[in-house]
Design a protein around this motif. Structure first.
Motif, PDB file in Angstrom:
ATOM      1  N   ALA A  75       0.819  -1.209   0.000  1.00 37.51           N
ATOM      2  CA  ALA A  75       0.000   0.000   0.000  1.00 37.51           C
ATOM      3  C   ALA A  75       0.856   1.264   0.000  1.00 37.51           C
ATOM      4  O   ALA A  75       0.374   2.345  -0.293  1.00 37.51           O
ATOM      5  CB  ALA A  75      -0.925   0.002   1.213  1.00 37.51           C
ATOM      6  N   SER A  76       2.127   1.131   0.330  1.00 37.64           N
ATOM      7  CA  SER A  76       2.995   2.294   0.432  1.00 37.64           C
ATOM      8  C   SER A  76       3.495   2.722  -0.938  1.00 37.64           C
ATOM      9  O   SER A  76       3.805   1.902  -1.790  1.00 37.64           O
ATOM     10  CB  SER A  76       4.186   1.971   1.338  1.00 37.64           C
ATOM     11  OG  SER A  76       5.124   3.024   1.296  1.00 37.64           O
ATOM     12  N   ALA A  77       3.597   4.032  -1.144  1.00 40.57           N
ATOM     13  CA  ALA A  77       4.123   4.570  -2.402  1.00 40.57           C
ATOM     14  C   ALA A  77       5.619   4.844  -2.311  1.00 40.57           C
ATOM     15  O   ALA A  77       6.232   5.285  -3.283  1.00 40.57           O
ATOM     16  CB  ALA A  77       3.388   5.858  -2.765  1.00 40.57           C
ATOM     17  N   ARG A  78       6.213   4.596  -1.150  1.00 38.85           N
ATOM     18  CA  ARG A  78       7.632   4.868  -0.979  1.00 38.85           C
ATOM     19  C   ARG A  78       8.481   3.927  -1.827  1.00 38.85           C
ATOM     20  O   ARG A  78       8.114   2.771  -2.043  1.00 38.85           O
ATOM     21  CB  ARG A  78       8.024   4.710   0.492  1.00 38.85           C
ATOM     22  CG  ARG A  78       7.398   5.746   1.423  1.00 38.85           C
ATOM     23  CD  ARG A  78       7.755   5.445   2.854  1.00 38.85           C
ATOM     24  NE  ARG A  78       7.239   4.143   3.271  1.00 38.85           N
ATOM     25  CZ  ARG A  78       7.490   3.599   4.461  1.00 38.85           C
ATOM     26  NH1 ARG A  78       8.263   4.203   5.321  1.00 38.85           N
ATOM     27  NH2 ARG A  78       6.971   2.425   4.765  1.00 38.85           N
ATOM     28  N   PRO A  79       9.628   4.406  -2.317  1.00 39.63           N
ATOM     29  CA  PRO A  79      10.513   3.503  -3.065  1.00 39.63           C
ATOM     30  C   PRO A  79      11.054   2.404  -2.173  1.00 39.63           C
ATOM     31  O   PRO A  79      11.106   2.536  -0.941  1.00 39.63           O
ATOM     32  CB  PRO A  79      11.627   4.439  -3.551  1.00 39.63           C
ATOM     33  CG  PRO A  79      11.617   5.576  -2.586  1.00 39.63           C
ATOM     34  CD  PRO A  79      10.194   5.763  -2.193  1.00 39.63           C
TER      35      PRO A  79
END
Length: 387
Positions: free
Chosen positions: A50-54
């Motif tokens: 769910a995270s958009a972090r790289p």
């Protein structure tokens, strides 16, 4: 924090043709905490879906273990990249953008010296919310006086942006790879697979069985979530079976593939089946394994439908060959599996030649299985011993 699993493989990179050499005894790769990494180590780095972090690699450093000054560069090889995603990395105090693959300038590393902290290696994978696994090889290159690559050490990173990953019984990830499963013609073969949920939430998983090729008389079925599904079933229950966050499903409720040869060992064609593990709520969130079932050791020369010799010499140290008389209209592929059944190499066979010879001087000693596919259908498999 990303969860890392260390996987050691000595033949995987040979199969993907990235032209990287073996351990050179001049460079060593270290984690920042001082742990030495084995040359060729495979590392996994997980997103939380769910995270958009790289997704990040570990921070790595190099040490010159030789008695000479080394000129160093770092190169990236893209092995498998999910559409719409990209990777950038920083190494030797240089930033390398996604469209570039190698540090532009060399770095001089003195004998016995460790890279300073500001010259660390770190890779960033931007998954852009796309589901799937991307694989990159990072090579730490020794550059000669004329700019040529002299030696290298390397690591492989698999960046996963999905929920659940299948593992074998040694906790090594399948990574959509093909696996050879051997057995006896009259014995039921079972092949269990662990499922690791690295998502932050519990996931309801389902299984789809996709038969790619089936020998007449063979039978395949599976069990999942404590329920057995007969050969006529291609899907597990619509309700799915929940795997808790950061938990590994194994044992009687996990997935097991079953194969019955029913006494048929002619190996005119081998049975090949893919199993797709997918998120009930998001079917694109999936992983795939492919099993090739070989119920006997019938050699190529014993297959009446094909004019193919046995592998020779066997055992061998440097090369092996196969004589064949193949029709010009067929596609012929030779595949190599290691003793664990993992696919480690793929080679095309030229139908215009009556003899195919393969160099294996850089293989580890041990037992391998040589298989041939004709127009996508796997036929007989032979055992090869590398001395």
């Amino acid at each position: 924090m990303n969860k890392l699993i260390y996987l050691f493989s000595f033949l995987f990179l040979w199969s993907i043709h990235v032209n990287i050499q073996a351990q050179n005894d001049k460079l060593e790769i270290y984690m920042v905490d001082g742990d030495l990494l084995q040359n060729g180590v495979e590392l996994l780095s997980f997103a939380h879906f769910a995270s958009a972090r790289p997704i990040l690699t570990d921070t790595l450093l190099l040490k010159n273990t030789s008695d000479e000054v080394l000129n160093i560069k770092v190169r990236k090889n893209e092995i498998q990249v999910v559409n719409g995603t990209f990777n950038v990395f920083r190494a030797l105090a240089q930033d390398v953008p996604a469209a570039e693959y190698i540090t532009p300038n060399v770095w001089e590393l003195a004998p016995g010296e460790m890279l300073p902290s500001d010259a660390y290696f770190l890779g960033n994978y931007f998954h852009q919310g796309q589901i799937g696994t991307s694989t990159f090889v990072y090579s730490f290159l020794t550059i000669g006086a004329e700019g040529q690559i002299v030696d290298s050490v390397y690591v492989t990173y698999h960046f996963l942006n999905n929920s659940v990953t299948p593992l074998d019984q040694n906790d090594q990830m399948f990574l959509n790879k093909e696996t050879l499963v051997t057995g006896e013609p009259d014995v039921l073969v079972s092949y269990p697979v662990k499922l690791f949920n690295h998502n932050m939430d519990s996931i309801a998983m389902r299984v789809e069985k996709e038969v790619i090729n089936m020998e007449d008389g063979h039978e395949v079925y599976f069990s999942f979530g404590g329920e057995e599904y007969e050969s006529s079933f291609d899907f597990s229950s619509e309700e799915g079976y929940y795997i808790q966050s950061m938990d590994t499903l194994f044992g009687e409720n996990c997935f097991t593939a079953f194969f019955k040869a029913n006494g048929i060992d002619g190996n005119t064609e081998l049975t090949k089946v893919s199993y797709i593990f997918f998120n009930k709520e998001e079917e694109a969130d999936q992983s795939v394994i492919t099993l090739v079932f070989n119920p006997s050791a019938v050699g190529f020369s014993e297959l009446k439908e094909y004019d193919i010799s046995s592998v020779y010499p066997n055992p061998t140290k440097d090369v092996f060959s196969i004589k064949h008389n193949l029709s010009s209209g067929v596609s012929s592929v030779l595949k190599v599996y290691n003793s664990l059944g993992s696919l480690v190499a793929i080679k095309e066979m030229n139908h215009q030649q009556l003899l195919s010879t393969f160099s294996i001087s850089d293989w580890e000693e041990g037992i391998y299985y040589i298989s041939i596919e004709i127009d996508g259908k796997p036929i007989g498999t032979e055992k090869l011993i590398k001395e």
